[in-house]
Structure formats: C-alpha cells, structure tokens
Design an enzyme around this catalytic site. Structure first.
Site, PDB file in Angstrom:
ATOM      1  CE  LYS A  99       2.192  13.335  -8.412  1.00 10.03           C
ATOM      2  NZ  LYS A  99       1.940  12.263  -9.398  1.00 10.03           N
ATOM      3  CB  CYS A 154      -1.986  11.491  -8.400  1.00 13.37           C
ATOM      4  SG  CYS A 154      -0.853  10.434  -9.351  1.00 13.37           S
ATOM      5  CG  ASP A 201      -0.249  14.563 -11.084  1.00 15.08           C
ATOM      6  OD1 ASP A 201       0.554  15.328 -10.537  1.00 15.08           O
ATOM      7  OD2 ASP A 201      -0.177  13.320 -10.988  1.00 15.08           O
TER       8      ASP A 201
HETATM    9  C1  VGL Z   1      -1.747   9.258 -12.219  1.00 12.95           C
HETATM   10  C2  VGL Z   1      -1.800   7.152 -13.119  1.00 12.95           C
HETATM   11  C3  VGL Z   1      -0.483   7.240 -13.458  1.00 12.95           C
HETATM   12  C4  VGL Z   1      -2.492  10.360 -11.543  1.00 12.95           C
HETATM   13  C5  VGL Z   1      -0.412   9.360 -12.552  1.00 12.95           C
HETATM   14  O1  VGL Z   1      -2.079  11.532 -11.665  1.00 12.95           O
HETATM   15  O2  VGL Z   1      -3.508  10.063 -10.891  1.00 12.95           O
HETATM   16  N1  VGL Z   1      -2.429   8.143 -12.479  1.00 12.95           N
HETATM   17  N2  VGL Z   1       0.206   8.349 -13.176  1.00 12.95           N
END
Ligand code: VGL
Ligand code: ZN
Length: 241
Positions: free
Chosen positions: A141, A186, A43
């Site tokens: 995802k 994540c 991410d």
């Molecule tokens: C994430 C919060 C919401 C992350 C993703 O990538 O850690 N955190 N969505």
C-alpha cells in the site's frame, strides 16, 4: 493472616456464594480465533524499527509477540508500506517542509514523514525475524505517488481500494485481529476501515507500538473505541504450544 481473619473471610465468601468458585472458573475465557478470522500483520518492516528510516520506539519488540500469536490463526495477511521515490507523504517532496509537520493535499490533511519504505529497498523489506510461513497474502500500500495509505483497505483519498476487503470477503473472513506498526497510524486506520467494511475488529495492543505524534495514540484509541474496535492483549488469545 490470623486464623480468625481467615475464618471470617471464608465464612463471608461462603455467604456470598463464592466458596465453590475455583481459580479456573474465575479466570477469563481466552479468545480462540475461528476459521473465519484473520490476523493482519501491519508494516513490520525494517523502516519502522531501529536502524530504519522511520523508527517506531520499541518497534522490533512486536516481532516475537506476532510470531507466537500467528500459530493461533488459520489465516494471516501481511502488509507492507510500499512507497514510490518522491512520494507525496515524504517531507522531501515538498520544498520547505520538515518531517512530522502537516500539509493539506488534494484529499485532505497529510502528515509529512522522512523518506521511508521505498519499493524494493532493504528498508522496505519485512523484518528478518518475522516468521510467518503460513501467511497467505501480502498487501502492499502507498504505491500511488500522490496518495498515502495508512489503511490496508483504502488509500487516503478514501476512494481507492487496495482490494483487501474483497479478498477477505471472498474468503469468508468475518473477524480481523490487527497487529504491527504503528498503533496510531497504519494499525488504527486498518482497524477502523475493517469496521467500515463490516468486519469484527480487534487490536492486539502489545503486538503493536506507536509513533504518538501530538497525542495521536490517545486519539486513535478513542476513535477505535467509538467504532467498536476491541482492544485486547496477546495473552487474551489462546495460543497452543
Ligand atoms: C506508517 C507513517 C507513515 C505506519 C506508514 O505504518 O503506521 N506511519 N507510513
Ligand atoms: Zn508510509
């Protein structure tokens, strides 16, 4: 240092059998990722850096660290948080709820976030300075509207697979090194699920940054340690050139 002191030190060092140890022998051996290891880059998207919808403090600082690390890996997996509009993890989807509060959904507890990483938006794009030309697969995802997915392996219902475990297994991957954002969400869930699916797992701490909501970072490290996730630094990995 006085000579007398130095002599004393050298004599006691010799007595302890340390005299023959030279610096290179003392330095810890670096980890050289094998052909059956993969770097997972979690991410590293515009949403999670300054100017994005859910900025992680210092998030962009992982980019040069990951770019450099990438040269040590034959296999690289990139992930993208990839939500629908009105996703169940958005506070805006729950009247009266504010971001960073929690609610109970059908599958369990869910932290509510600002709207972020909506499919196809600039906010959801990979960071422009991330340079991973050799990356082989992108796992998206969080695309089921009613279910979140911190983990790159399994959605938050703990049942729906993303396909990553099968992909890695079919490719003979045994070890994963996890980097990216955010350490306590994540990255941690991905590393924990890697263990659950039988992979050896490392988290490269300085290649991650955390959200740290109500002690979530310390809790994540504790859980990861309990499950055998190894905590290392990028300098522990042998990177040539
Ligand atoms: C994430 C919060 C919401 C992350 C993703 O990538 O850690 N955190 N969505
Ligand atoms: Zn998300």
């Amino acid at each position: 240092m006085h000579n007398t002191h130095r002599r004393t030190f050298l004599q006691s060092a010799a007595a302890l059998g340390l005299a023959g140890l030279s610096a290179p022998l003392i330095a810890a051996a670096k980890i050289k990722p094998a052909a059956n290891a993969a770097l997972i880059v979690v991410d590293v998207q515009n949403c999670f850096v300054d100017g994005g919808t859910l900025p992680v403090k210092g998030g962009a600082e992982v980019v040069p660290v990951i770019n450099k690390l990438s040269t040590a890996f034959e296999n690289i997996v990139v992930t993208q948080d990839w939500h629908t509009q009105g996703h169940a993890s958005f506070a805006s989807a729950h009247p009266g709820q504010k971001p960073f509060s929690s609610i109970k959904l059908a599958y369990g507890n869910q932290v509510l976030w600002p709207d972020h990483c909506v499919q196809g938006t600039d906010d959801a794009a990979l960071h422009k300075d991330l340079k991973l030309p050799t990356a082989q697969v992108i796992i998206r995802k969080g695309f089921h509207k009613g279910v979140d997915s911190y983990s790159a392996f399994e959605e938050a219902d703990r049942k729906t697979a993303t396909g990553l475990a099968g992909y890695l297994k079919q490719r003979g991957i045994k070890t994963v090194f996890v980097s990216g954002l955010a350490t306590d969400f994540c990255v941690a869930w991905t590393a924990l699920d890697a263990r659950k699916h039988g992979f050896e797992a490392y988290v490269i701490e300085d290649a991650t940054r955390a959200i740290d909501l109500n002690g979530s970072l310390a809790a994540a490290w504790k859980q990861m340690a309990a499950k055998g996730v190894k905590r290392i630094q990028s300098t522990d990995i042998e990177v040539v050139a």
